[in-house]
Design a protein around this motif. Structure first.
Motif, PDB file in Angstrom:
ATOM      1  N   MET A 195     -58.526  66.902  51.851  1.00  0.00           N
ATOM      2  CA  MET A 195     -57.596  66.480  52.900  1.00  0.00           C
ATOM      3  C   MET A 195     -56.162  66.836  52.529  1.00  0.00           C
ATOM      4  N   LEU A 196     -55.849  66.785  51.242  1.00  0.00           N
ATOM      5  CA  LEU A 196     -54.525  67.210  50.776  1.00  0.00           C
ATOM      6  C   LEU A 196     -54.272  68.666  51.136  1.00  0.00           C
ATOM      7  N   LEU A 197     -55.273  69.501  50.901  1.00  0.00           N
ATOM      8  CA  LEU A 197     -55.123  70.914  51.230  1.00  0.00           C
ATOM      9  C   LEU A 197     -54.978  71.125  52.738  1.00  0.00           C
ATOM     10  N   ARG A 198     -55.771  70.386  53.518  1.00  0.00           N
ATOM     11  CA  ARG A 198     -55.752  70.575  54.976  1.00  0.00           C
ATOM     12  C   ARG A 198     -54.480  70.026  55.611  1.00  0.00           C
ATOM     13  N   HIS A 199     -54.152  68.779  55.308  1.00  0.00           N
ATOM     14  CA  HIS A 199     -53.041  68.123  55.992  1.00  0.00           C
ATOM     15  C   HIS A 199     -51.708  68.269  55.259  1.00  0.00           C
ATOM     16  N   GLY A 200     -51.764  68.360  53.927  1.00  0.00           N
ATOM     17  CA  GLY A 200     -50.533  68.446  53.166  1.00  0.00           C
ATOM     18  C   GLY A 200     -50.013  69.858  52.981  1.00  0.00           C
ATOM     19  N   LEU A 201     -50.931  70.813  52.823  1.00  0.00           N
ATOM     20  CA  LEU A 201     -50.534  72.198  52.531  1.00  0.00           C
ATOM     21  C   LEU A 201     -50.984  73.184  53.591  1.00  0.00           C
ATOM     22  N   LYS A 202     -51.653  72.712  54.640  1.00  0.00           N
ATOM     23  CA  LYS A 202     -52.113  73.566  55.746  1.00  0.00           C
ATOM     24  C   LYS A 202     -53.046  74.674  55.263  1.00  0.00           C
ATOM     25  N   ARG A 203     -53.958  74.313  54.369  1.00  0.00           N
ATOM     26  CA  ARG A 203     -54.924  75.280  53.838  1.00  0.00           C
ATOM     27  C   ARG A 203     -56.337  74.824  54.222  1.00  0.00           C
ATOM     28  N   SER A 204     -56.659  74.984  55.489  1.00  0.00           N
ATOM     29  CA  SER A 204     -57.941  74.481  55.994  1.00  0.00           C
ATOM     30  C   SER A 204     -59.128  75.216  55.401  1.00  0.00           C
ATOM     31  N   ASP A 205     -58.991  76.517  55.138  1.00  0.00           N
ATOM     32  CA  ASP A 205     -60.114  77.276  54.577  1.00  0.00           C
ATOM     33  C   ASP A 205     -60.521  76.724  53.214  1.00  0.00           C
ATOM     34  N   ALA A 206     -59.534  76.444  52.358  1.00  0.00           N
ATOM     35  CA  ALA A 206     -59.827  75.895  51.039  1.00  0.00           C
ATOM     36  C   ALA A 206     -60.411  74.490  51.162  1.00  0.00           C
ATOM     37  N   ALA A 207     -59.899  73.706  52.117  1.00  0.00           N
ATOM     38  CA  ALA A 207     -60.434  72.358  52.341  1.00  0.00           C
ATOM     39  C   ALA A 207     -61.891  72.427  52.774  1.00  0.00           C
ATOM     40  N   ASN A 208     -62.188  73.342  53.686  1.00  0.00           N
ATOM     41  CA  ASN A 208     -63.574  73.501  54.146  1.00  0.00           C
ATOM     42  C   ASN A 208     -64.496  73.900  53.002  1.00  0.00           C
ATOM     43  N   GLN A 209     -63.989  74.741  52.112  1.00  0.00           N
ATOM     44  CA  GLN A 209     -64.798  75.181  50.971  1.00  0.00           C
ATOM     45  C   GLN A 209     -65.174  73.998  50.083  1.00  0.00           C
ATOM     46  N   ILE A 210     -64.221  73.117  49.832  1.00  0.00           N
ATOM     47  CA  ILE A 210     -64.497  71.937  49.013  1.00  0.00           C
ATOM     48  C   ILE A 210     -65.485  71.018  49.710  1.00  0.00           C
ATOM     49  N   GLU A 211     -65.280  70.767  50.986  1.00  0.00           N
ATOM     50  CA  GLU A 211     -66.153  69.836  51.708  1.00  0.00           C
ATOM     51  C   GLU A 211     -67.588  70.333  51.786  1.00  0.00           C
ATOM     52  N   ARG A 212     -67.762  71.625  51.979  1.00  0.00           N
ATOM     53  CA  ARG A 212     -69.124  72.185  51.976  1.00  0.00           C
ATOM     54  C   ARG A 212     -69.765  72.017  50.601  1.00  0.00           C
ATOM     55  N   ALA A 213     -68.988  72.229  49.555  1.00  0.00           N
ATOM     56  CA  ALA A 213     -69.516  72.113  48.195  1.00  0.00           C
ATOM     57  C   ALA A 213     -69.877  70.673  47.870  1.00  0.00           C
ATOM     58  N   VAL A 214     -69.071  69.713  48.318  1.00  0.00           N
ATOM     59  CA  VAL A 214     -69.373  68.304  48.083  1.00  0.00           C
ATOM     60  C   VAL A 214     -70.666  67.917  48.791  1.00  0.00           C
ATOM     61  N   ALA A 215     -70.833  68.370  50.038  1.00  0.00           N
ATOM     62  CA  ALA A 215     -72.053  68.055  50.784  1.00  0.00           C
ATOM     63  C   ALA A 215     -73.289  68.597  50.062  1.00  0.00           C
ATOM     64  N   LEU A 216     -73.189  69.800  49.515  1.00  0.00           N
ATOM     65  CA  LEU A 216     -74.316  70.390  48.789  1.00  0.00           C
ATOM     66  C   LEU A 216     -74.579  69.623  47.494  1.00  0.00           C
ATOM     67  N   ALA A 217     -73.517  69.268  46.779  1.00  0.00           N
ATOM     68  CA  ALA A 217     -73.675  68.531  45.523  1.00  0.00           C
ATOM     69  C   ALA A 217     -74.287  67.155  45.764  1.00  0.00           C
ATOM     70  N   LEU A 218     -73.951  66.524  46.883  1.00  0.00           N
ATOM     71  CA  LEU A 218     -74.526  65.214  47.198  1.00  0.00           C
ATOM     72  C   LEU A 218     -76.033  65.306  47.390  1.00  0.00           C
ATOM     73  N   ARG A 219     -76.496  66.435  47.916  1.00  0.00           N
ATOM     74  CA  ARG A 219     -77.938  66.614  48.099  1.00  0.00           C
ATOM     75  C   ARG A 219     -78.640  66.904  46.783  1.00  0.00           C
ATOM     76  N   GLU A 220     -77.983  67.693  45.936  1.00  0.00           N
ATOM     77  CA  GLU A 220     -78.643  68.171  44.720  1.00  0.00           C
ATOM     78  C   GLU A 220     -78.410  67.278  43.508  1.00  0.00           C
ATOM     79  N   GLU A 221     -77.233  66.633  43.445  1.00  0.00           N
ATOM     80  CA  GLU A 221     -76.897  65.814  42.278  1.00  0.00           C
ATOM     81  C   GLU A 221     -76.251  64.505  42.717  1.00  0.00           C
ATOM     82  N   PRO A 222     -76.970  63.648  43.451  1.00  0.00           N
ATOM     83  CA  PRO A 222     -76.367  62.382  43.886  1.00  0.00           C
ATOM     84  C   PRO A 222     -76.000  61.491  42.701  1.00  0.00           C
ATOM     85  N   THR A 223     -74.938  60.772  42.855  1.00  0.00           N
ATOM     86  CA  THR A 223     -74.467  59.874  41.788  1.00  0.00           C
ATOM     87  C   THR A 223     -75.245  58.556  41.820  1.00  0.00           C
ATOM     88  N   ARG A 224     -75.009  57.726  40.830  1.00  0.00           N
ATOM     89  CA  ARG A 224     -75.808  56.512  40.668  1.00  0.00           C
ATOM     90  C   ARG A 224     -75.642  55.536  41.823  1.00  0.00           C
TER      91      ARG A 224
END
Length: 350
Positions: free
Chosen positions: A297-326
């Motif tokens: 959100m910092l990248l999207r709203h603070g620095l206007k870098r939506s592409d980088a923000a989208n990249q992080i969010e997609r990666a988090v969604a994938l990590a949640l499926r493959e390596e969920p936390t406790r």
């Protein structure tokens, strides 16, 4: 180069913030970082929760990434005078930055409906943005007191305060489904009558393409968990927004999945909404997803870098499926989950 002020804070704050910074360094290597103290740890070092050295660092900051503030219920910090408590440092930080609108997305990722305590058919597709007024209302009004057996706090709003946060909500809705629900208690509170009047007038004057609905806070508290898909953007005042956003946080499955952005007149403030979790601090098992998504959100709203923000969010969604936390029923610790996010971004991890 953009300057990001890092405020790790207390409890698990340093751990989850370090994970977020690691991800930011990979996706945006041109950023510079400057770390300072806030909260209980700042009080211990400087005698106040929001010291002048931290305040001064904000002057030329492009964005601020915050961890958490506060300690356990029996913390000696809680016996301090209210202005010296860790939470007072957070309120002062928001005011110093002029952050009057808090954006809290409540999103159930596709394929992760099983994490929600709601039935899958209710959780599926939930995508709500709660816009909470952050600098007014009962939390900030100085007309307050405890006198013997009597105590009072005052809720007060002005038309300019209502309009500026409503504009943020209408702007967000224009980029989403075009629907705003304004939440108040206009049947019993005069301040809510003003709120409803001003939000409606602004919509009629400047945002006629937006569908605006008004609902009472007690009704929304029920419907947001029994029929969450009815909502797109919710806008409300400080106290109601605090409670509703914490209630809605259960929908994705964990507070560890809830990022936020606080926006206003200057540099934005980005932070996970979970607490300092002192019972697990230092154990390396905290879920850093919310902190990492706050960095997005910092990248999207603070620095206007939506592409980088989208990249992080997609990666988090994938990590949640493959390596969920406790906290999500998995086994991943903080480092393991962060590594999974970096790998999902295509970053080589040694």
């Amino acid at each position: 180069m953009p300057k990001i002020v890092i405020l790790p804070g207390d409890g698990i704050g340093p751990e989850v913030t370090a994970a977020a910074v690691e991800v930011l360094r990979e996706v945006a290597p041109d950023l510079t970082f400057e770390e300072h103290l806030i909260g209980g740890i700042a009080y211990e070092a400087h005698g106040e929760p929001f010291p002048q050295v931290t305040r001064d660092a904000l002057t030329d900051a492009d964005a601020v990434l915050l961890g958490t503030v506060g300690g356990p219920q029996n913390s000696p910090w809680n016996s301090l005078a209210r202005p010296l408590r860790p939470e007072s440092g957070l309120l002062a930080l928001r005011k110093a930055l002029g952050c009057y609108a808090n954006l809290r997305p409540v999103r159930v990722q596709p394929g992760l409906e099983h994490l929600s305590p709601l039935k899958p058919e209710l959780a599926r597709g939930v995508d709500i943005l709660i816009v909470r007024e952050l600098l007014g209302g009962v939390y900030f009004d100085q007309d307050r007191s405890i006198d013997g057996d009597t105590a009072y706090n005052t809720m007060r709003y002005t038309t300019p305060e209502v309009e500026r946060v409503a504009k943020m909500a209408f702007w967000a809705a224009e980029q989403r489904k075009g629907r705003v629900t304004s939440v108040d208690k206009a049947n019993v509170l005069e301040v809510s009558e003003l709120w409803r009047r001003d939000v409606q007038a602004l919509r009629d004057r400047e945002y006629r393409s937006i569908h605006l609905n008004h609902e009472y806070v007690d009704s929304v508290a029920m419907l947001i968990v029994s029929d969450p898909s009815r909502y797109d953007v919710i806008v409300t005042e400080n106290l109601f927004g605090d409670i509703l956003s914490d209630l809605a946080a259960v929908i994705p499955g964990s507070l560890g999945l809830m990022p936020s952005a606080s926006l206003g007149d200057g540099a934005g403030l980005f932070e996970p909404i979970h607490g300092s979790a002192p019972d697990i601090a230092g154990k390396g098992i905290a879920n850093p997803a919310a902190a990492i998504m706050s960095a997005a959100m910092l990248l999207r709203h603070g620095l206007k870098r939506s592409d980088a923000a989208n990249q992080i969010e997609r990666a988090v969604a994938l990590a949640l499926r493959e390596e969920p936390t406790r906290d999500l029923g998995g086994k991943a610790d903080t480092q393991t989950f962060t590594r999974a996010v970096l790998e999902a971004m295509g970053t080589p991890v040694g």
